[in-house]
Motif scaffolding. Structure first.
Motif, PDB file in Angstrom:
ATOM      1  N   MET A  35       0.905  -1.254  -0.067  1.00  0.00           N
ATOM      2  CA  MET A  35       0.058  -0.026  -0.064  1.00  0.00           C
ATOM      3  C   MET A  35       0.853   1.183  -0.074  1.00  0.00           C
ATOM      4  O   MET A  35       2.036   1.115   0.477  1.00  0.00           O
ATOM      5  N   LYS A  36       0.232   2.297  -0.514  1.00  0.00           N
ATOM      6  CA  LYS A  36       1.174   3.675  -0.814  1.00  0.00           C
ATOM      7  C   LYS A  36       0.308   4.893  -0.346  1.00  0.00           C
ATOM      8  O   LYS A  36      -1.141   4.617  -0.142  1.00  0.00           O
ATOM      9  N   VAL A  37       0.729   5.986  -0.176  1.00  0.00           N
ATOM     10  CA  VAL A  37       0.210   7.217   0.264  1.00  0.00           C
ATOM     11  C   VAL A  37      -0.835   7.295  -1.240  1.00  0.00           C
ATOM     12  O   VAL A  37      -0.282   7.175  -2.144  1.00  0.00           O
ATOM     13  N   GLY A  38      -2.044   7.625  -0.633  1.00  0.00           N
ATOM     14  CA  GLY A  38      -3.063   7.977  -1.527  1.00  0.00           C
ATOM     15  C   GLY A  38      -4.078   6.868  -1.942  1.00  0.00           C
ATOM     16  O   GLY A  38      -5.226   7.047  -2.547  1.00  0.00           O
ATOM     17  N   LEU A  41      -6.914   4.397  -1.056  1.00  0.00           N
ATOM     18  CA  LEU A  41      -8.230   4.396  -0.411  1.00  0.00           C
ATOM     19  C   LEU A  41      -8.213   2.698   0.361  1.00  0.00           C
ATOM     20  O   LEU A  41      -7.952   1.891  -0.359  1.00  0.00           O
ATOM     21  N   VAL A  42      -8.335   2.833   1.629  1.00  0.00           N
ATOM     22  CA  VAL A  42      -8.262   1.637   2.366  1.00  0.00           C
ATOM     23  C   VAL A  42      -9.652   1.393   3.329  1.00  0.00           C
ATOM     24  O   VAL A  42     -10.124   2.434   3.649  1.00  0.00           O
ATOM     25  N   LEU A  83     -13.712   3.855   6.060  1.00  0.00           N
ATOM     26  CA  LEU A  83     -12.763   4.065   5.065  1.00  0.00           C
ATOM     27  C   LEU A  83     -11.759   5.243   5.234  1.00  0.00           C
ATOM     28  O   LEU A  83     -12.365   6.231   5.821  1.00  0.00           O
ATOM     29  N   GLY A  84     -10.827   5.118   4.447  1.00  0.00           N
ATOM     30  CA  GLY A  84      -9.777   6.167   4.866  1.00  0.00           C
ATOM     31  C   GLY A  84      -8.862   6.163   3.770  1.00  0.00           C
ATOM     32  O   GLY A  84      -8.782   5.225   2.932  1.00  0.00           O
ATOM     33  N   LEU A  85      -7.977   7.309   3.818  1.00  0.00           N
ATOM     34  CA  LEU A  85      -6.776   7.524   2.708  1.00  0.00           C
ATOM     35  C   LEU A  85      -5.424   7.401   3.508  1.00  0.00           C
ATOM     36  O   LEU A  85      -5.253   8.015   4.671  1.00  0.00           O
ATOM     37  N   ILE A  86      -4.683   6.508   3.108  1.00  0.00           N
ATOM     38  CA  ILE A  86      -3.438   6.626   3.408  1.00  0.00           C
ATOM     39  C   ILE A  86      -2.663   7.819   3.140  1.00  0.00           C
ATOM     40  O   ILE A  86      -2.548   8.549   2.020  1.00  0.00           O
ATOM     41  N   VAL A  87      -2.300   8.608   4.126  1.00  0.00           N
ATOM     42  CA  VAL A  87      -1.569   9.798   4.043  1.00  0.00           C
ATOM     43  C   VAL A  87       0.163   9.908   4.447  1.00  0.00           C
ATOM     44  O   VAL A  87       0.728  10.765   4.015  1.00  0.00           O
ATOM     45  N   LYS A  88       0.565   8.775   4.995  1.00  0.00           N
ATOM     46  CA  LYS A  88       2.071   8.886   5.355  1.00  0.00           C
ATOM     47  C   LYS A  88       2.185   7.282   5.490  1.00  0.00           C
ATOM     48  O   LYS A  88       1.616   6.511   6.119  1.00  0.00           O
ATOM     49  N   VAL A  89       3.485   6.919   5.060  1.00  0.00           N
ATOM     50  CA  VAL A  89       3.911   5.547   5.441  1.00  0.00           C
ATOM     51  C   VAL A  89       5.298   5.510   5.848  1.00  0.00           C
ATOM     52  O   VAL A  89       6.313   6.330   5.454  1.00  0.00           O
ATOM     53  N   LYS A  90       5.421   4.755   6.844  1.00  0.00           N
ATOM     54  CA  LYS A  90       6.751   4.588   7.436  1.00  0.00           C
ATOM     55  C   LYS A  90       7.603   3.487   6.912  1.00  0.00           C
ATOM     56  O   LYS A  90       6.779   2.656   6.350  1.00  0.00           O
ATOM     57  N   GLN A 127      -5.913   8.475   7.107  1.00  0.00           N
ATOM     58  CA  GLN A 127      -7.054   9.813   7.392  1.00  0.00           C
ATOM     59  C   GLN A 127      -8.247   9.277   7.194  1.00  0.00           C
ATOM     60  O   GLN A 127      -8.837   8.903   6.007  1.00  0.00           O
ATOM     61  N   TRP A 128      -9.083   9.241   8.209  1.00  0.00           N
ATOM     62  CA  TRP A 128     -10.340   8.539   8.233  1.00  0.00           C
ATOM     63  C   TRP A 128     -11.427   9.506   7.383  1.00  0.00           C
ATOM     64  O   TRP A 128     -11.325  10.646   7.627  1.00  0.00           O
ATOM     65  N   LEU A 129     -12.304   8.972   6.597  1.00  0.00           N
ATOM     66  CA  LEU A 129     -13.257   9.876   5.800  1.00  0.00           C
ATOM     67  C   LEU A 129     -14.456  10.082   6.694  1.00  0.00           C
ATOM     68  O   LEU A 129     -14.961  11.207   6.415  1.00  0.00           O
ATOM     69  N   ASP A 130     -14.879   9.540   7.604  1.00  0.00           N
ATOM     70  CA  ASP A 130     -16.135   9.693   8.403  1.00  0.00           C
ATOM     71  C   ASP A 130     -15.971   9.120   9.634  1.00  0.00           C
ATOM     72  O   ASP A 130     -16.487   8.123  10.178  1.00  0.00           O
TER      73      ASP A 130
END
Length: 61
Positions: free
Chosen positions: A1-4, A6-7, A18-25, A39-42
């Motif tokens: 998975m990568k930034v951007g 939808l998960v 549902l959310g979007l990945i905004v950062k990956v270590k 970042q969770w959508l709701d």
């Protein structure tokens, strides 16, 4: 998975769907490490809008 990406959250404790990945270590020897900042959508009321998650708790949509 990568930034951007939808998960979907597979961890019922977080209570976010549902959310979007905004950062990956970077990868680590600790495979349990929560590498993905989502970042969770709701998010439910009273919950943070973001959380760190393991790939075991997420599914790419």
């Amino acid at each position: 998975m990568k930034v951007g990406d939808l998960v979907k959250n597979l961890d019922a404790l977080d209570r976010c769907d549902l959310g979007l990945i905004v950062k990956v270590k970077p990868p680590s020897a600790d495979d349990w490490l929560s590498r993905y900042l989502v970042q969770w959508l709701d998010p439910p009321e009273g919950r943070a809008g973001t959380s760190w998650n393991s790939d075991k708790w997420l599914e790419k949509v």
